[in-house]
Design a protein around this motif. Structure first.
Motif, PDB file in Angstrom:
ATOM      1  N   GLY A  11      35.023  41.626  43.046  1.00 53.97           N
ATOM      2  CA  GLY A  11      35.261  42.470  41.889  1.00 53.97           C
ATOM      3  C   GLY A  11      34.004  43.266  41.613  1.00 53.97           C
ATOM      4  N   VAL A  12      33.805  44.363  42.318  1.00 50.57           N
ATOM      5  CA  VAL A  12      32.606  45.188  42.159  1.00 50.57           C
ATOM      6  C   VAL A  12      32.920  46.325  41.192  1.00 50.57           C
ATOM      7  N   ASN A  13      32.150  46.407  40.111  1.00 48.10           N
ATOM      8  CA  ASN A  13      32.352  47.411  39.061  1.00 48.10           C
ATOM      9  C   ASN A  13      33.787  47.391  38.538  1.00 48.10           C
ATOM     10  N   ALA A  14      34.361  46.194  38.461  1.00 52.02           N
ATOM     11  CA  ALA A  14      35.751  46.033  37.996  1.00 52.02           C
ATOM     12  C   ALA A  14      35.785  45.791  36.492  1.00 52.02           C
ATOM     13  N   HIS A  15      36.936  46.056  35.891  1.00 51.52           N
ATOM     14  CA  HIS A  15      37.138  45.805  34.468  1.00 51.52           C
ATOM     15  C   HIS A  15      38.452  45.048  34.317  1.00 51.52           C
ATOM     16  N   PHE A  16      38.347  43.777  33.936  1.00 55.30           N
ATOM     17  CA  PHE A  16      39.522  42.935  33.703  1.00 55.30           C
ATOM     18  C   PHE A  16      39.664  42.761  32.199  1.00 55.30           C
ATOM     19  N   ALA A  20      38.087  35.697  41.167  1.00 59.13           N
ATOM     20  CA  ALA A  20      37.414  36.412  42.251  1.00 59.13           C
ATOM     21  C   ALA A  20      36.357  35.534  42.903  1.00 59.13           C
ATOM     22  N   THR A  21      36.057  35.855  44.142  1.00 64.84           N
ATOM     23  CA  THR A  21      34.956  35.183  44.817  1.00 64.84           C
ATOM     24  C   THR A  21      33.659  35.572  44.134  1.00 64.84           C
ATOM     25  N   THR A  22      33.463  36.874  43.957  1.00 65.61           N
ATOM     26  CA  THR A  22      32.260  37.373  43.302  1.00 65.61           C
ATOM     27  C   THR A  22      32.617  38.520  42.369  1.00 65.61           C
ATOM     28  N   LEU A  23      31.924  38.583  41.246  1.00 67.16           N
ATOM     29  CA  LEU A  23      32.054  39.680  40.292  1.00 67.16           C
ATOM     30  C   LEU A  23      30.674  40.297  40.149  1.00 67.16           C
ATOM     31  N   SER A  24      30.578  41.595  40.407  1.00 61.90           N
ATOM     32  CA  SER A  24      29.285  42.272  40.358  1.00 61.90           C
ATOM     33  C   SER A  24      29.428  43.586  39.604  1.00 61.90           C
ATOM     34  N   GLY A  25      28.627  43.756  38.563  1.00 61.33           N
ATOM     35  CA  GLY A  25      28.700  44.967  37.763  1.00 61.33           C
ATOM     36  C   GLY A  25      30.023  45.090  37.037  1.00 61.33           C
ATOM     37  N   VAL A  76      33.130  43.897  34.039  1.00 61.15           N
ATOM     38  CA  VAL A  76      33.360  43.589  32.633  1.00 61.15           C
ATOM     39  C   VAL A  76      34.632  42.756  32.539  1.00 61.15           C
ATOM     40  N   LEU A  77      34.559  41.626  31.826  1.00 64.85           N
ATOM     41  CA  LEU A  77      35.713  40.772  31.584  1.00 64.85           C
ATOM     42  C   LEU A  77      35.906  40.671  30.083  1.00 64.85           C
ATOM     43  N   GLU A  78      37.117  40.992  29.591  1.00 63.30           N
ATOM     44  CA  GLU A  78      37.401  40.934  28.157  1.00 63.30           C
ATOM     45  C   GLU A  78      38.762  40.286  27.919  1.00 63.30           C
ATOM     46  N   ASN A  79      38.820  39.393  26.941  1.00 59.77           N
ATOM     47  CA  ASN A  79      40.080  38.798  26.516  1.00 59.77           C
ATOM     48  C   ASN A  79      40.860  38.186  27.675  1.00 59.77           C
ATOM     49  N   ILE A  80      40.262  37.173  28.290  1.00 56.19           N
ATOM     50  CA  ILE A  80      40.916  36.465  29.387  1.00 56.19           C
ATOM     51  C   ILE A  80      41.185  35.037  28.937  1.00 56.19           C
ATOM     52  N   SER A  81      42.413  34.580  29.175  1.00 49.87           N
ATOM     53  CA  SER A  81      42.783  33.223  28.782  1.00 49.87           C
ATOM     54  C   SER A  81      43.651  32.601  29.859  1.00 49.87           C
ATOM     55  N   GLY A  82      43.867  31.299  29.739  1.00 54.46           N
ATOM     56  CA  GLY A  82      44.763  30.612  30.654  1.00 54.46           C
ATOM     57  C   GLY A  82      44.190  29.326  31.198  1.00 54.46           C
ATOM     58  N   THR A  83      44.783  28.900  32.318  1.00 57.06           N
ATOM     59  CA  THR A  83      44.414  27.653  32.977  1.00 57.06           C
ATOM     60  C   THR A  83      44.229  27.910  34.462  1.00 57.06           C
ATOM     61  N   THR A  84      43.116  27.436  35.007  1.00 59.66           N
ATOM     62  CA  THR A  84      42.851  27.621  36.433  1.00 59.66           C
ATOM     63  C   THR A  84      42.478  26.290  37.073  1.00 59.66           C
ATOM     64  N   THR A  85      42.772  26.190  38.361  1.00 60.30           N
ATOM     65  CA  THR A  85      42.364  25.042  39.163  1.00 60.30           C
ATOM     66  C   THR A  85      41.726  25.583  40.435  1.00 60.30           C
ATOM     67  N   VAL A  86      40.508  25.127  40.699  1.00 59.69           N
ATOM     68  CA  VAL A  86      39.780  25.559  41.886  1.00 59.69           C
ATOM     69  C   VAL A  86      39.335  24.302  42.634  1.00 59.69           C
ATOM     70  N   ASP A 124      30.437  33.697  41.901  1.00 60.51           N
ATOM     71  CA  ASP A 124      29.217  34.478  41.699  1.00 60.51           C
ATOM     72  C   ASP A 124      29.485  35.535  40.622  1.00 60.51           C
ATOM     73  N   PHE A 125      28.666  35.542  39.584  1.00 58.48           N
ATOM     74  CA  PHE A 125      28.817  36.450  38.437  1.00 58.48           C
ATOM     75  C   PHE A 125      27.509  37.208  38.311  1.00 58.48           C
ATOM     76  N   ASP A 126      27.457  38.412  38.884  1.00 54.74           N
ATOM     77  CA  ASP A 126      26.202  39.123  39.055  1.00 54.74           C
ATOM     78  C   ASP A 126      26.167  40.424  38.247  1.00 54.74           C
ATOM     79  N   VAL A 127      25.171  40.571  37.385  1.00 57.08           N
ATOM     80  CA  VAL A 127      24.965  41.766  36.567  1.00 57.08           C
ATOM     81  C   VAL A 127      26.279  42.213  35.925  1.00 57.08           C
TER      82      VAL A 127
END
Length: 185
Positions: free
Chosen positions: A9-14, A33-38, A40-50, A63-66
């Motif tokens: 997620g490069v320069n992505a907006h979720f 995502a494997t990696t998020l770089s540059g 923005v994440l806003e208003n995300i909810s739910g349940t995840t299993t990794v 990876d959550f970068d800049v």
């Protein structure tokens, strides 16, 4: 191999995203995502299993970068399922650098029974830079880190001595560790 609904997620907006029982398994990464770089994440909810056998894994991203995230309300189950020690395992993000999290609630069940380092309820490892940190973040959950070190309720390992960017944070954690160094609730 990488895991996540998105590889990079490069320069992505979720925004306004509901993750309804998302489950991923395999290599390093997270449910979103494997990696998020540059990004923005806003208003995300739910349940995840990794469930992975690799390092840098989190409920949302390995990876959550800049990047910045706000208003995250997530229940995550994160498991490092390997006989080798884990590295950078978190309820939301495995490894974060130059990133900021605000106004969020995390309920996580993090397991790295083979031990390792940098295992936390929100961030596995947080590299503090001029933009890194968190504000108004709460964590509730369980961390089972075997013989791990650098384990904590909010952050497993902070890669700096400048903790001034962690403001109004709360942790209510059951931390199960048989390790012997750098442990906190």
């Amino acid at each position: 191999s990488d895991v996540g609904m998105f590889s990079d997620g490069v320069n992505a907006h979720f925004k306004n995203l509901i993750l309804d029982s998302v489950r991923v398994s395999g290599g390093w990464g997270g449910a979103l995502a494997t990696t998020l770089s540059g990004s923005v994440l806003e208003n995300i909810s739910g349940t995840t299993t990794v469930v992975t056998h690799a390092w840098e894994l989190g409920g949302l991203s390995g990876d959550f970068d800049v990047s910045v995230a706000s208003n995250i309300n997530l229940v995550s189950f994160v498991s490092h399922a390997s006989s080798t020690p884990a590295w950078s395992v978190g309820g939301l993000f495995g490894y974060a650098n130059g990133s900021f999290l605000s106004s969020s609630t995390v309920t996580a069940y993090v397991s790295a029974v083979s031990g390792g380092s940098g295992i936390g309820g929100v961030f596995g490892q947080l590299a503090m830079s001029d933009r890194s940190g968190m504000k108004n973040v709460s964590f509730t959950g369980t961390i089972n880190a075997g013989e791990g070190k650098e384990v904590g309720g909010l952050v497993g390992y902070i890669d700096s001595y400048d903790v001034s960017l962690i403001q109004i944070a709360a942790s209510s954690a059951d931390v199960v560790i048989t390790g012997n160094s750098s442990l906190g609730g």
